[in-house]
Design a protein around this motif. Structure first.
Motif, short mmCIF file in Angstrom:
data_model
loop_
_atom_site.label_atom_id
_atom_site.label_comp_id
_atom_site.label_asym_id
_atom_site.label_seq_id
_atom_site.Cartn_x
_atom_site.Cartn_y
_atom_site.Cartn_z
N THR A 312 -17.42 -3.01 15.83
CA THR A 312 -17.34 -3.69 17.12
C THR A 312 -16.39 -4.88 16.96
OG1 THR A 312 -19.16 -5.20 16.61
CG2 THR A 312 -19.74 -3.06 17.62
N THR A 313 -16.00 -5.47 18.07
CA THR A 313 -15.13 -6.64 17.99
C THR A 313 -15.83 -7.79 17.25
OG1 THR A 313 -15.88 -7.23 20.22
CG2 THR A 313 -13.75 -6.14 20.03
N ALA A 314 -17.14 -7.91 17.38
CA ALA A 314 -17.86 -8.95 16.65
C ALA A 314 -17.83 -8.68 15.15
CB ALA A 314 -19.29 -9.05 17.15
N GLU A 315 -17.98 -7.42 14.77
CA GLU A 315 -17.96 -7.06 13.35
C GLU A 315 -16.57 -7.20 12.73
OE1 GLU A 315 -21.59 -3.76 13.45
OE2 GLU A 315 -19.51 -3.14 13.84
N ALA A 316 -15.54 -7.15 13.57
CA ALA A 316 -14.18 -7.30 13.07
C ALA A 316 -13.99 -8.63 12.36
CB ALA A 316 -13.18 -7.17 14.21
N PHE A 317 -14.72 -9.65 12.76
CA PHE A 317 -14.57 -10.98 12.16
C PHE A 317 -14.89 -10.98 10.67
CE2 PHE A 317 -14.23 -12.15 16.47
CZ PHE A 317 -13.80 -13.47 16.57
N ASP A 318 -15.65 -9.97 10.21
CA ASP A 318 -16.04 -9.91 8.81
C ASP A 318 -15.12 -9.03 7.97
OD1 ASP A 318 -18.27 -11.54 9.35
OD2 ASP A 318 -19.46 -9.80 9.96
N HIS A 319 -14.12 -8.41 8.60
CA HIS A 319 -13.19 -7.59 7.83
C HIS A 319 -12.33 -8.52 6.97
CE1 HIS A 319 -9.77 -4.99 6.88
NE2 HIS A 319 -10.54 -3.96 7.20
N PRO A 320 -12.15 -8.22 5.69
CA PRO A 320 -11.43 -9.17 4.82
C PRO A 320 -9.99 -9.43 5.24
CG PRO A 320 -11.82 -7.06 3.71
CD PRO A 320 -12.66 -7.07 4.94
N GLN A 321 -9.30 -8.43 5.78
CA GLN A 321 -7.92 -8.67 6.21
C GLN A 321 -7.88 -9.50 7.49
OE1 GLN A 321 -5.31 -7.66 4.28
NE2 GLN A 321 -3.88 -8.78 5.58
N VAL A 322 -8.83 -9.28 8.38
CA VAL A 322 -8.92 -10.08 9.60
C VAL A 322 -9.17 -11.54 9.24
CG1 VAL A 322 -10.24 -10.49 11.71
CG2 VAL A 322 -9.63 -8.15 11.05
N GLU A 323 -10.06 -11.76 8.30
CA GLU A 323 -10.31 -13.12 7.85
C GLU A 323 -9.07 -13.74 7.22
OE1 GLU A 323 -13.66 -12.40 5.23
OE2 GLU A 323 -15.03 -13.31 6.68
N HIS A 324 -8.26 -12.91 6.57
CA HIS A 324 -7.09 -13.41 5.83
C HIS A 324 -5.96 -13.86 6.75
CE1 HIS A 324 -4.06 -13.74 2.71
NE2 HIS A 324 -3.26 -12.95 3.42
#
Length: 799
Positions: A312-324
């Motif tokens: 989900t879009t909320a779970e995307a925040f925890d993706h390591p590349q998204v965080e990077h």
């Protein structure tokens, strides 16, 4: 870095209207240093209640004006007269009535650039329709295209706001191209785009010459983009496009014996739908035998596996590349620390300054600009006056494959740039799909140079071109440009003014930088796929799934994860190149820059990409894919389906009057936003009863006449709407061109229109068509060119 180094430093931008497209465009300009003043009514922008308002309006100032009052109109006219750029999402005629259109403002300031973003263009029968995303995509046939997710029985809600996002980028293309042209001519101009033009960026198949329209109603899985579920209920999206990549998937699944079956020997390319479904069943059964952690440990060892968990879009925040490289932290005085989208483009020499929080209502009390008025320096004068194309004389080298980066270059070609596509001897891989039909969209308007870049003579050719080029765009994974001798450090020595864009998937750095990726992986990471899938899909871990249910959910998720991440990345790439081009025109400075498919698609879902403590829950389409709630959803009429869009309080007031239900305005169930949310089911039931008694066309005509967003949603698909609706051709949104393979055919016109640009667009050609011509320009003799052809260094139709 001080703000004075920012690309848009010194630009004065006035933002009119509450549309998200102009807010996003203004956000990008503010991120890069522009002074952006947002005009708001005394009650404030209705989007102030949205969590993402804090991000969409960061770095801006808020000016309150009551435009029903002559004194306020006069002071805003004076303010607009001193602007470099005016962005507007008002309906056609509204700016003219207030003296804030281009014709009115040009007299005050011949350098002003006025950009209008509408729903269906400035004229035609739909010009007065409220430019809500849902209204435009319903009327234009996109919701019918999602009928495949409802078994073909009815249209389905289009959850990812691609039209709004792309319109924001197209507006930036027009504005930045106009600013670039203004540096040469000293003149401003009118810029126009629309949400319906933005949709043309996403239509990859149904517009093609000689291809019948398709709604994907049958279960014909596309095996390279297989979707499956692990034993612990985690759904994975694969992107194994080539034979080598698909073989890697089979090898890791320990199912290489598939190739011994005559039905599957050509996998992933199969022609029999029954065989496709049979192979999908084998893949689903095997993936369901191990946990997510077990499969992840296996897949991470193979560089040919492109796979992501559907999030989900909320779970995307925890993706390591998204965080990077997708998120930044901004401290907001109202909600505290936030995580929100980083600036759209990463620049090597002119990074965006740290953004300021969004303004309070009326943060700027005076209608005055803080930055000095801009002017074109004498040194910027160019010998070519008033060229017929705004990007006349700009040379772009494209070393890219498939859709995202190549289509970004196509958008510059449509604005008049000369684009040379440097591709392999047999043409880039996308030309091999469906006999080259889909690639028509990504090669239109370009010249083609076919070379073997692995040979030293070919690299010498590229170096000679790079020495005279303005822009180079590529999408090779990190390390490949260095091996080929086309990396920025090498080319910068040949041409310090070169603008060098890496159109990345994940980015040049970070934990996923070297992973392969295609559009489905971006759709999986950034939440677009699950947004389109609807609430409750896929079912939660622990749900019992037999083979039939696995297949049904796999197909549903495959359909939900459509191709929109590629065009979304393309329009951002074009924005990046034009920002850099404008900067170079002012400073003479070239630089490296980077966009990514992940960041671009997070921007596409921008309403969800801000997070903070106690953030209200993100909205998701209902399981039936009707919409987001009673006032923004599909309804059955007596003879079809309509989409209703009343997102703001004034919209509901107009709806009540139009339906002769003024008593709802005082009804305790519906009298304010909070009451309507508490009683949403009742409101939807009341509206459904009213709509079911009237024809769809009648509802659309009557409600839009009274300013209510409503459109028939059961006609289309989009290509059919564009070609059959006369106003699309009359406004130049559909034109005829000549292509080498297809002869004369229709294509979509320019996605943005400028008053000082001819708007001429071209068709497509075959791989290597201009090889000889380009080499001759570089000084190669006919004999030398023939020798290069004989040695397999270059290829062309006459070599």
């Amino acid at each position: 870095m001080s703000d004075s180094r920012a690309i848009a430093n010194g630009l004065r931008v006035l933002e009119l209207g509450s549309g998200l497209a102009s807010a996003l465009a203004g956000m990008v300009l503010a991120d890069y240093g522009a002074e952006v003043i947002k005009l708001e009514p005394p009650s404030g922008d209705p989007n102030r209640s949205e969590p993402a308002f804090l991000m969409w309006n960061r770095g801006k100032q808020s000016l309150v004006a009551d435009l029903s009052q002559p004194p306020d109109i006069e002071r805003i006219q004076e303010l607009a007269g001193g602007a470099d750029v005016v962005l507007s999402t008002w309906l056609p005629g509204q700016a003219e009535g207030l003296g804030l259109d281009y014709n009115s403002l040009e007299g005050r300031n011949p350098r002003v650039i006025v950009c209008s973003i509408t729903g269906f263009g400035p004229s035609g029968p739909y010009a007065h329709y409220p430019a809500h995303e849902g209204v435009v995509v319903a009327k234009a046939g996109r919701m019918l295209e999602f009928a495949c997710m409802r078994g073909g029985e009815r249209p389905a809600y289009s959850a990812v706001p691609i039209a709004t996002y792309a319109a924001s980028q197209l507006a930036l293309h027009g504005v930045l191209a106009a600013l670039y042209e203004r540096e040469r001519s000293g003149h401003g101009q009118r810029v126009e785009t629309s949400l319906v033009q933005a949709l043309t960026a996403y239509e990859l198949v149904n517009w093609l010459p000689s291809v019948p329209t398709s709604l994907r109603l049958h279960d014909i899985p596309y095996l390279p983009y297989f979707v499956g579920c692990t034993s612990d209920g985690i759904w994975l999206q694969f992107a194994q496009l080539s034979r080598r990549q698909f073989s890697a998937l089979l090898r890791n699944l320990e199912r290489m014996e598939v190739y011994q079956d005559p039905r599957f020997k050509t996998a992933p390319v199969l022609t029999d739908p029954e065989h496709m479904r049979a192979l999908r069943a084998i893949l689903l059964e095997r993936l369901h035998q191990k946990t997510y952690a077990e499969w992840t440990a296996i897949f991470e060892q193979d560089p040919d596996i492109a796979v992501e968990r559907l999030r989900t879009t909320a779970e995307a925040f925890d993706h390591p590349q998204v965080e990077h490289n997708v998120l930044i932290e901004v401290d907001d005085p109202r909600v505290g620390p936030t995580r929100q989208l980083a600036p759209l483009v990463a620049f090597e020499k002119t990074p965006a300054p740290a953004p300021r929080p969004a303004p309070e209502l009326g943060s700027q009390s005076e209608a005055k600009w803080r930055s000095p008025a801009s002017s074109t320096p004498a040194a910027a004068a160019k010998p070519v006056a008033d060229p017929s194309r705004v990007l006349d004389g700009v040379l772009v080298l494209e070393l890219a494959t498939w859709i995202a980066a190549p289509f970004g270059a196509t958008l510059l070609a449509d604005l008049g740039a000369r684009v040379i596509k440097i591709e392999p001897l047999n043409g880039e891989p996308f030309r091999q799909v469906m006999k080259g039909l889909p690639s028509t969209k990504t090669v239109m308007g370009k010249e083609s140079l076919a070379i073997d870049l692995k040979t030293p003579p070919a690299r010498e050719i590229v170096h000679k071109l790079a020495a005279r080029a303005d822009i180079l765009i590529h999408n090779y994974r990190p390390g490949v440009p260095e091996r080929l001798g086309i990396d920025y450090a090498t080319l910068r020595e040949l041409n310090p003014r070169l603008i060098y864009l890496y159109g990345a998937s994940y980015g040049s750095t970070g934990p996923c930088a070297t992973k392969p990726a295609y559009h489905p992986t971006a759709g999986a990471v950034c939440g677009g796929a699950l947004a389109q899938a609807g609430a409750g899909m896929p079912p939660p871990p622990g749900t019992a799934l037999d083979a039939k249910l696995l297949a049904r959910i796999s197909r549903h998720l495959e359909l939900a994860n459509e191709t929109n991440p590629d065009p979304s990345a393309a329009v951002a790439a074009a924005t990046g190149m034009l920002l850099a081009l404008y900067h170079r025109e002012r400073t003479g400075e070239g630089q490296a820059l980077e966009t990514s498919m992940l960041r671009s698609n997070a921007y596409t879902n921008s309403a969800d990409f801000i997070d903070y403590k106690k953030r209200p829950p993100r909205r998701r389409a209902d399981p039936e894919l009707r919409g987001l709630g009673a006032l923004y959803q599909l309804y059955p009429a007596r003879d079809g389906w309509v989409f209703l869009a009343c997102p703001y309080p004034e919209d509901f007031e107009r709806l009540c009057r139009a339906l002769d239900r003024s008593e709802w305005l005082g009804d305790v169930r519906f009298r304010d936003g909070a009451s309507r949310r508490r009683n949403e089911a009742q409101l939807a039931q009341e509206l459904a009863a009213l709509f079911s008694e009237r024809d769809a066309d009648e509802l659309e005509a009557e409600l839009t006449r009274q300013g209510v967003g409503c459109a028939r949603a059961d006609r289309g698909p989009f290509g059919t709407f564009m070609y059959e609706e006369p106003s699309m051709t009359e406004q130049g949104f559909v034109v005829k061109v000549q292509s080498e393979l297809w002869g004369e055919h229709r294509r979509f016109g320019p996605s943005v229109n400028l008053s000082r640009d001819s708007g001429e667009v071209r068709g497509s050609g075959t791989a290597g068509r201009e090889t000889r011509q380009i080499l001759r320009e570089l000084g190669y003799t006919y004999a030398a060119i023939a020798d290069l052809g004989r040695r397999g260094v270059v290829r062309g139709p006459d070599l």
